[in-house]
Design a protein around this motif. Structure first.
Motif, mmCIF file in Angstrom:
data_model
loop_
_atom_site.group_PDB
_atom_site.id
_atom_site.type_symbol
_atom_site.label_atom_id
_atom_site.label_comp_id
_atom_site.label_asym_id
_atom_site.label_seq_id
_atom_site.Cartn_x
_atom_site.Cartn_y
_atom_site.Cartn_z
ATOM 1 N N SER A 177 13.769 -10.407 10.793
ATOM 2 C CA SER A 177 14.433 -11.571 9.852
ATOM 3 C C SER A 177 14.633 -12.788 10.931
ATOM 4 O O SER A 177 14.522 -13.797 10.505
ATOM 5 N N LEU A 178 14.895 -12.516 12.251
ATOM 6 C CA LEU A 178 15.368 -13.460 13.222
ATOM 7 C C LEU A 178 13.952 -14.385 13.508
ATOM 8 O O LEU A 178 13.902 -15.421 13.429
ATOM 9 N N ARG A 179 12.907 -13.621 13.582
ATOM 10 C CA ARG A 179 11.758 -14.185 13.999
ATOM 11 C C ARG A 179 11.239 -14.996 12.832
ATOM 12 O O ARG A 179 10.984 -16.168 13.034
ATOM 13 N N VAL A 180 11.052 -14.437 11.650
ATOM 14 C CA VAL A 180 10.526 -15.198 10.527
ATOM 15 C C VAL A 180 11.479 -16.500 10.115
ATOM 16 O O VAL A 180 10.804 -17.541 9.871
ATOM 17 N N SER A 181 12.592 -16.351 10.140
ATOM 18 C CA SER A 181 13.451 -17.514 9.952
ATOM 19 C C SER A 181 13.614 -18.537 10.892
ATOM 20 O O SER A 181 13.344 -19.718 10.538
ATOM 21 N N GLU A 182 13.135 -18.431 12.190
ATOM 22 C CA GLU A 182 12.669 -19.180 13.218
ATOM 23 C C GLU A 182 11.210 -19.795 13.026
ATOM 24 O O GLU A 182 11.247 -20.941 13.095
ATOM 25 N N GLU A 183 10.369 -18.836 13.210
ATOM 26 C CA GLU A 183 9.009 -19.297 13.302
ATOM 27 C C GLU A 183 8.277 -19.814 11.915
ATOM 28 O O GLU A 183 7.760 -20.711 12.032
ATOM 29 N N ASN A 184 8.872 -19.236 10.691
ATOM 30 C CA ASN A 184 8.228 -19.632 9.854
ATOM 31 C C ASN A 184 8.943 -20.630 8.936
ATOM 32 O O ASN A 184 8.305 -21.339 7.983
ATOM 33 N N LEU A 185 10.152 -20.379 8.999
ATOM 34 C CA LEU A 185 11.049 -21.382 7.977
ATOM 35 C C LEU A 185 11.873 -22.335 8.635
ATOM 36 O O LEU A 185 12.747 -23.025 8.027
ATOM 37 N N GLY A 186 11.732 -22.456 9.963
ATOM 38 C CA GLY A 186 12.400 -23.393 10.716
ATOM 39 C C GLY A 186 13.748 -23.496 10.954
ATOM 40 O O GLY A 186 14.516 -24.623 11.041
ATOM 41 N N ALA A 187 14.389 -22.390 10.797
ATOM 42 C CA ALA A 187 15.877 -22.429 11.053
ATOM 43 C C ALA A 187 16.390 -22.092 12.364
ATOM 44 O O ALA A 187 15.382 -21.252 13.272
ATOM 45 N N SER A 209 20.734 -18.886 13.173
ATOM 46 C CA SER A 209 20.461 -17.572 12.447
ATOM 47 C C SER A 209 21.090 -16.632 13.579
ATOM 48 O O SER A 209 21.260 -15.408 12.848
ATOM 49 N N ALA A 210 21.132 -16.845 14.779
ATOM 50 C CA ALA A 210 21.938 -15.882 15.688
ATOM 51 C C ALA A 210 23.191 -15.494 15.079
ATOM 52 O O ALA A 210 23.903 -14.387 15.272
ATOM 53 N N PHE A 211 23.783 -16.328 14.156
ATOM 54 C CA PHE A 211 25.220 -15.821 13.604
ATOM 55 C C PHE A 211 25.025 -15.430 12.278
ATOM 56 O O PHE A 211 25.705 -14.515 11.882
ATOM 57 N N THR A 212 24.112 -16.193 11.351
ATOM 58 C CA THR A 212 24.154 -15.985 10.061
ATOM 59 C C THR A 212 23.429 -14.700 9.808
ATOM 60 O O THR A 212 23.959 -13.891 8.905
ATOM 61 N N LEU A 213 22.390 -14.303 10.568
ATOM 62 C CA LEU A 213 21.629 -13.061 10.119
ATOM 63 C C LEU A 213 22.288 -11.592 10.690
ATOM 64 O O LEU A 213 22.396 -10.834 9.841
#
Ligand code: ASP
Length: 438
Positions: free
Chosen positions: A295-305, A310-314
């Protein structure tokens, strides 16, 4: 070594060496076959029920044994793991988003279950005709008032679910504040209590793991007894409840997540393309926690978060945000009410709404955790899991198909975490929209 010894060892080895889910499913299927076969000879069925009731009942008792400690320790640790210094704007937004979407999820679950009425007309009766404790329906105000315990120890002893949840969350929040205290002595004491509680939660999960090793046998006997008494007419309703749960999950995906993304002018299709790897991982692992790295990877790499959000929300989402689990709890509680001829009143549905939302906070992101929280929701509306009761029989049926339901609900749990991450990032003007344009 004698031949019997070897075969015993291999049977033992096979039992513990085989995947638990496969074993539970085998228990369910064999139980159904044996039960249906027994149904043709009422005399033999009667003897079978009398002589084997013990094996199912013991399983229900073991589950009941751990419900109160599970609620208490997992909620205290859940609530205490949100550091108060993180509760700035991002924290508040995230938690509000998670709570609101969970409430919405329960509402969808209750609505769909009211519409389709899974389990209605099944007339499951317990072995001794016990339906479970008769459901009383206090007024909404009374339900809200009853959430606050006058004596937490009494609530714990009596297993009153909502007051225990309330107390555990208040305790957890105070604990998380004290852990950060500037007074070193207090901070140290609070950390010790936190470590104690999270240690206890680990112990309880270890015990759950042990109990689940017995689940295939328990499920076999419970299901065999139900089918011996009710016949093959139960297969359809079980498939139906699975369909109803998946339908509600899909509706939640489109209406809630799709709608919120659209309102924020973000493409739902692009979201699905970017998040699908995490969604599939959640589906197969049935664990939000295990999916966290993906989840961390896709949020950052694919969805630009950004990582900072994300380190808090996920991780917080993987601990407290369980929309899929909330839907599952709502629908299964309704199913059990319908199937045992005590359909939930509106006041009880309101209670389920509160319990399922709070249960979602306390559900650990591991396979099968939601099934334990279902017991808690049932007890909160007076559908007590008494041994030999219709409620216990219906619960065993749900447990038999839990793996199937867990896949869908975990997928939705993780999707909710990622949607939350994207939307909080967007509202903080930190979302890299390049990723959404291509
Ligand atoms: N397996 C779910 C998750 O990890 C929790 C549950 O059993 O509902 O998200």
């Amino acid at each position: 070594m004698t031949e019997t010894n070897t075969s015993k060892r291999t049977l033992f080895g096979w039992y513990f060496g085989t995947n638990l889910l496969a074993r539970i499913l085998i228990g369910l299927i064999l139980g159904a076959i044996v039960g249906i076969a027994l149904g043709y000879s009422p005399d033999t069925a009667g003897k079978f029920v009398d002589n084997t009731k013990f094996f199912g009942d013991i399983f229900i008792r073991l589950l009941k044994m751990i419900v109160v400690p599970v609620i208490f320790f997992s909620l205290v640790t859940g609530a205490a793991s949100i550091a108060p210094d993180k509760l700035g704007r991002v924290g508040i937004k995230t938690i509000l988003f998670y709570m609101a979407t969970t409430l919405f999820a329960v509402a969808i679950g209750l609505f769909i279950a009211t519409w389709f009425q899974p389990g209605a007309g099944l007339h499951i009766v317990g072995q001794s005709g016990i339906a479970g404790k008769a459901a009383e329906s206090p007024s909404m105000i009374q339900i809200l008032l009853n959430i606050v315990p006058t004596n937490p120890v009494e609530s714990l002893a009596k297993g009153d679910v909502l007051p225990i949840i309330f107390f555990a969350i208040v305790f957890g929040i105070a604990l998380s504040m004290l852990k950060e205290s500037t007074n070193e002595v207090i901070a140290k004491q609070a950390t010790t209590v936190f470590n104690f509680c999270s240690g206890c939660a680990e112990i309880i999960y270890k015990i759950v793991g042990g109990i689940m090793q017995y689940a295939p046998i328990g499920v076999f006997f419970l299901i065999a007894i139900v089918f011996a008494q009710q016949g093959p007419k139960l297969i359809g309703p079980l498939l139906f409840v699975t369909f109803v749960v998946y339908l509600a999950l899909i509706l939640h995906l489109f209406i809630c997540y799709g709608g919120l993304l659209m309102l924020n002018r973000l493409s739902f299709i692009k979201f699905l393309k970017g998040a699908n790897e995490a969604m599939i991982t959640a589906f197969v692992t049935r664990s939000s926690s295990a999916t966290l790295p993906v989840s961390l990877r896709v949020s950052e790499e694919n969805l630009g978060a950004p990582r900072s959000i994300s380190a808090f929300t996920l991780p917080v989402g993987a601990t407290i945000n369980m929309n899929g689990t909330a839907i599952y709890i709502a629908i299964c509680a309704m199913f059990i009410g319908f199937a045992s001829d005590q359909p939930l009143t509106y006041a009880q549905q309101f209670t389920v709404m509160i319990t399922a939302t709070l249960a979602a906070i306390g559900t650990a992101g591991v396979p099968g955790a939601g099934a334990l929280m279902l017991i808690m929701a049932l007890e909160s509306v007076g559908l007590n899991l008494e041994t030999g009761s219709a409620v216990a029989a219906c619960y065993a049926m749900i447990l038999g198909i839990d793996a199937l339901l867990d896949m869908g609900r975990t997928c939705m749990n993780v999707t909710g975490d990622i949607v939350g991450t994207v939307l909080v990032s967007k509202s903080e003007k930190a979302l890299d929209t390049k990723a959404w344009k291509s």
